[in-house]
Write a protein that holds these residues in place. Structure first.
Motif, PDB file in Angstrom:
ATOM      1  N   GLU A  70       0.699  -0.804   0.240  1.00  0.00           N
ATOM      2  CA  GLU A  70       0.263  -0.069   0.608  1.00  0.00           C
ATOM      3  C   GLU A  70       0.800   1.372   0.207  1.00  0.00           C
ATOM      4  OE1 GLU A  70      -3.514   1.590   2.917  1.00  0.00           O
ATOM      5  OE2 GLU A  70      -3.266  -0.154   2.879  1.00  0.00           O
ATOM      6  N   VAL A  71       0.476   2.093  -0.334  1.00  0.00           N
ATOM      7  CA  VAL A  71       0.848   3.628  -0.636  1.00  0.00           C
ATOM      8  C   VAL A  71       0.055   4.593  -0.612  1.00  0.00           C
ATOM      9  CG1 VAL A  71       2.648   5.053  -2.614  1.00  0.00           C
ATOM     10  CG2 VAL A  71       2.775   2.375  -2.289  1.00  0.00           C
ATOM     11  N   PHE A  72       0.670   5.589  -0.051  1.00  0.00           N
ATOM     12  CA  PHE A  72       0.347   6.528   0.523  1.00  0.00           C
ATOM     13  C   PHE A  72       0.788   8.117   0.530  1.00  0.00           C
ATOM     14  CE2 PHE A  72       1.817   6.208   4.732  1.00  0.00           C
ATOM     15  CZ  PHE A  72       2.087   6.434   4.949  1.00  0.00           C
ATOM     16  N   VAL A  73       0.224   8.955   0.330  1.00  0.00           N
ATOM     17  CA  VAL A  73       0.878  10.449  -0.020  1.00  0.00           C
ATOM     18  C   VAL A  73       1.101  11.116   1.777  1.00  0.00           C
ATOM     19  CG1 VAL A  73       1.228  13.216   0.020  1.00  0.00           C
ATOM     20  CG2 VAL A  73      -0.236  10.791  -2.235  1.00  0.00           C
ATOM     21  N   GLU A  74       2.759  11.514   1.953  1.00  0.00           N
ATOM     22  CA  GLU A  74       2.673  11.854   3.304  1.00  0.00           C
ATOM     23  C   GLU A  74       2.803  13.157   2.742  1.00  0.00           C
ATOM     24  OE1 GLU A  74       6.415  11.683   6.344  1.00  0.00           O
ATOM     25  OE2 GLU A  74       6.702  11.824   4.198  1.00  0.00           O
ATOM     26  N   GLU A  75       1.338  14.343   3.865  1.00  0.00           N
ATOM     27  CA  GLU A  75       1.734  15.230   3.375  1.00  0.00           C
ATOM     28  C   GLU A  75       2.671  16.165   4.874  1.00  0.00           C
ATOM     29  OE1 GLU A  75      -0.424  16.492   1.824  1.00  0.00           O
ATOM     30  OE2 GLU A  75      -0.817  15.348   0.641  1.00  0.00           O
ATOM     31  N   SER A  76       2.674  15.821   5.361  1.00  0.00           N
ATOM     32  CA  SER A  76       3.684  16.631   6.647  1.00  0.00           C
ATOM     33  C   SER A  76       4.682  15.524   7.373  1.00  0.00           C
ATOM     34  CB  SER A  76       3.636  17.572   7.954  1.00  0.00           C
ATOM     35  OG  SER A  76       3.510  17.504   8.578  1.00  0.00           O
ATOM     36  N   LEU A  77       5.407  15.932   7.640  1.00  0.00           N
ATOM     37  CA  LEU A  77       6.527  14.962   8.698  1.00  0.00           C
ATOM     38  C   LEU A  77       6.293  15.024  10.068  1.00  0.00           C
ATOM     39  CD1 LEU A  77      10.183  16.553   7.811  1.00  0.00           C
ATOM     40  CD2 LEU A  77       8.981  14.728   6.989  1.00  0.00           C
ATOM     41  N   GLU A  78       5.455  16.385  10.450  1.00  0.00           N
ATOM     42  CA  GLU A  78       4.713  15.794  11.671  1.00  0.00           C
ATOM     43  C   GLU A  78       3.959  14.645  12.435  1.00  0.00           C
ATOM     44  OE1 GLU A  78       5.310  18.743  10.400  1.00  0.00           O
ATOM     45  OE2 GLU A  78       7.237  18.984  11.195  1.00  0.00           O
ATOM     46  N   LEU A  79       3.313  14.049  11.225  1.00  0.00           N
ATOM     47  CA  LEU A  79       1.736  13.367  10.927  1.00  0.00           C
ATOM     48  C   LEU A  79       2.416  11.749  10.642  1.00  0.00           C
ATOM     49  CD1 LEU A  79      -0.132  14.891   8.874  1.00  0.00           C
ATOM     50  CD2 LEU A  79      -0.476  15.385  11.100  1.00  0.00           C
ATOM     51  N   LYS A  80       3.681  11.817  11.308  1.00  0.00           N
ATOM     52  CA  LYS A  80       4.381  10.206  11.320  1.00  0.00           C
ATOM     53  C   LYS A  80       3.788   9.536  12.378  1.00  0.00           C
ATOM     54  CE  LYS A  80       8.515  10.020   9.101  1.00  0.00           C
ATOM     55  NZ  LYS A  80       8.046  10.766   7.948  1.00  0.00           N
ATOM     56  N   GLY A  81       3.595  10.045  13.181  1.00  0.00           N
ATOM     57  CA  GLY A  81       2.644   9.216  14.365  1.00  0.00           C
ATOM     58  C   GLY A  81       1.774   8.568  14.102  1.00  0.00           C
ATOM     59  N   GLU A  82       0.713   9.506  13.367  1.00  0.00           N
ATOM     60  CA  GLU A  82      -0.650   9.762  13.179  1.00  0.00           C
ATOM     61  C   GLU A  82      -0.681   8.183  11.838  1.00  0.00           C
ATOM     62  OE1 GLU A  82      -3.372  12.623  11.952  1.00  0.00           O
ATOM     63  OE2 GLU A  82      -1.967  14.090  13.827  1.00  0.00           O
ATOM     64  N   TYR A  83       0.431   8.631  10.654  1.00  0.00           N
ATOM     65  CA  TYR A  83       0.079   7.300  10.139  1.00  0.00           C
ATOM     66  C   TYR A  83       0.812   5.983  10.456  1.00  0.00           C
ATOM     67  CZ  TYR A  83       0.676  11.424   6.764  1.00  0.00           C
ATOM     68  OH  TYR A  83       0.447  12.539   6.133  1.00  0.00           O
ATOM     69  N   ILE A  84       1.865   5.655  11.315  1.00  0.00           N
ATOM     70  CA  ILE A  84       1.479   4.315  12.217  1.00  0.00           C
ATOM     71  C   ILE A  84       0.340   3.914  13.113  1.00  0.00           C
ATOM     72  CG2 ILE A  84       2.971   4.151  13.885  1.00  0.00           C
ATOM     73  CD1 ILE A  84       5.471   5.778  13.287  1.00  0.00           C
ATOM     74  N   THR A  85      -0.485   5.059  13.323  1.00  0.00           N
ATOM     75  CA  THR A  85      -1.847   4.772  13.904  1.00  0.00           C
ATOM     76  C   THR A  85      -2.746   4.376  13.060  1.00  0.00           C
ATOM     77  OG1 THR A  85      -1.415   5.951  15.691  1.00  0.00           O
ATOM     78  CG2 THR A  85      -3.355   5.336  15.632  1.00  0.00           C
ATOM     79  N   LYS A  86      -2.789   5.231  12.230  1.00  0.00           N
ATOM     80  CA  LYS A  86      -3.760   4.773  11.272  1.00  0.00           C
ATOM     81  C   LYS A  86      -3.839   3.699  10.615  1.00  0.00           C
ATOM     82  CE  LYS A  86      -5.639   6.785   7.253  1.00  0.00           C
ATOM     83  NZ  LYS A  86      -5.319   7.414   5.741  1.00  0.00           N
ATOM     84  N   PHE A  87      -2.293   3.257   9.762  1.00  0.00           N
ATOM     85  CA  PHE A  87      -2.134   1.783   9.257  1.00  0.00           C
ATOM     86  C   PHE A  87      -1.588   0.886  10.269  1.00  0.00           C
ATOM     87  CE2 PHE A  87      -1.298   5.305   5.764  1.00  0.00           C
ATOM     88  CZ  PHE A  87      -2.259   5.205   4.807  1.00  0.00           C
ATOM     89  N   GLY A  88      -1.941   1.078  11.518  1.00  0.00           N
ATOM     90  CA  GLY A  88      -1.081  -0.246  12.297  1.00  0.00           C
ATOM     91  C   GLY A  88      -0.190  -0.617  12.548  1.00  0.00           C
ATOM     92  N   ALA A  89       0.859   0.335  12.384  1.00  0.00           N
ATOM     93  CA  ALA A  89       2.091  -0.724  12.338  1.00  0.00           C
ATOM     94  C   ALA A  89       2.711  -0.715  13.338  1.00  0.00           C
ATOM     95  CB  ALA A  89       2.961   0.316  11.643  1.00  0.00           C
ATOM     96  N   ASP A  90       3.256  -1.811  12.632  1.00  0.00           N
ATOM     97  CA  ASP A  90       3.757  -2.260  14.105  1.00  0.00           C
ATOM     98  C   ASP A  90       5.964  -2.254  14.520  1.00  0.00           C
ATOM     99  OD1 ASP A  90       1.783  -4.835  15.398  1.00  0.00           O
ATOM    100  OD2 ASP A  90       2.397  -5.024  12.759  1.00  0.00           O
ATOM    101  N   VAL A  91       5.710  -1.618  12.662  1.00  0.00           N
ATOM    102  CA  VAL A  91       7.308  -1.624  13.040  1.00  0.00           C
ATOM    103  C   VAL A  91       8.120  -0.360  12.227  1.00  0.00           C
ATOM    104  CG1 VAL A  91       9.374  -1.997  12.116  1.00  0.00           C
ATOM    105  CG2 VAL A  91       8.298  -3.753  12.446  1.00  0.00           C
ATOM    106  N   LEU A  92       8.056   0.536  12.799  1.00  0.00           N
ATOM    107  CA  LEU A  92       9.257   1.808  11.618  1.00  0.00           C
ATOM    108  C   LEU A  92      10.487   1.674  10.987  1.00  0.00           C
ATOM    109  CD1 LEU A  92       9.121   4.514  10.410  1.00  0.00           C
ATOM    110  CD2 LEU A  92       9.315   5.571  12.431  1.00  0.00           C
ATOM    111  N   ALA A  93      10.827   1.833   9.482  1.00  0.00           N
ATOM    112  CA  ALA A  93      12.126   1.073   8.867  1.00  0.00           C
ATOM    113  C   ALA A  93      12.566   2.117   7.823  1.00  0.00           C
ATOM    114  CB  ALA A  93      11.875  -0.179   8.370  1.00  0.00           C
ATOM    115  N   MET A  94      13.488   3.313   8.429  1.00  0.00           N
ATOM    116  CA  MET A  94      13.661   3.770   8.057  1.00  0.00           C
ATOM    117  C   MET A  94      15.701   3.930   7.180  1.00  0.00           C
ATOM    118  SD  MET A  94      11.083   6.157   7.945  1.00  0.00           S
ATOM    119  CE  MET A  94      12.328   7.948   7.188  1.00  0.00           C
ATOM    120  N   GLY A  95      16.442   4.787   6.421  1.00  0.00           N
ATOM    121  CA  GLY A  95      17.444   4.742   6.330  1.00  0.00           C
ATOM    122  C   GLY A  95      18.053   5.297   7.746  1.00  0.00           C
ATOM    123  N   ASP A  96      19.878   4.957   8.078  1.00  0.00           N
ATOM    124  CA  ASP A  96      20.421   5.367   9.075  1.00  0.00           C
ATOM    125  C   ASP A  96      20.515   7.051   8.874  1.00  0.00           C
ATOM    126  OD1 ASP A  96      22.055   5.088   7.572  1.00  0.00           O
ATOM    127  OD2 ASP A  96      23.091   4.219   8.579  1.00  0.00           O
TER     128      ASP A  96
END
Length: 133
Positions: A70-96
């Motif tokens: 699934e792909v969605f548009v990230e509108e704001s860096l400040e909404l990461k927590g809301e995106y994690i909750t909305k999509f029920g994420a168990d893991v946030l993976a990012m580059g170091d």
């Protein structure tokens, strides 16, 4: 057993092997990979320039990856927590290159940082292309 959802974010402009590798590594952490593609406006605010490829083109490219569910548009860096909750994420993976920047979300999900692919940088690629033309 419940499905393990992994979420990651990025611009994914001038798509390259580093993007492929981070998406594959993120997908390997769970059963479902959700990707937030940074909005054009977010990139302009964040980097001071528009991406080479439009938001719609970048979404199409990322969506074509077999490991992406699934792909969605990230509108704001400040909404990461809301995106994690909305999509029920168990893991946030990012580059170091973001190491430590998202540790605040450890109360919502596991936070994993992957090493960047050596010698691959979207900014460096864009600069190389610009100076080669």
């Amino acid at each position: 057993m419940s499905q393990r959802t992994v979420i990651t974010f990025g611009t994914f402009d001038v798509f390259h092997v580093g993007h492929v590798r981070i998406l594959e590594r993120a997908a390997a952490l769970g059963d479902r990979l959700v990707v937030g593609v940074s909005a054009d406006a977010l990139n302009i605010r964040k980097k001071g320039r528009a991406p080479v490829f439009t938001q719609e083109e970048r979404i199409e490219i990322v969506s074509a990856m077999r490991v992406v569910d699934e792909v969605f548009v990230e509108e704001s860096l400040e909404l990461k927590g809301e995106y994690i909750t909305k999509f029920g994420a168990d893991v946030l993976a990012m580059g170091d290159d973001w190491k430590g920047r998202f540790d605040e979300f450890a109360s919502l999900c596991e936070v994993v940082y992957f090493p960047r692919t050596p010698s691959v940088s979207t900014t460096a690629l864009i600069e190389h292309i610009a100076t080669s033309s």
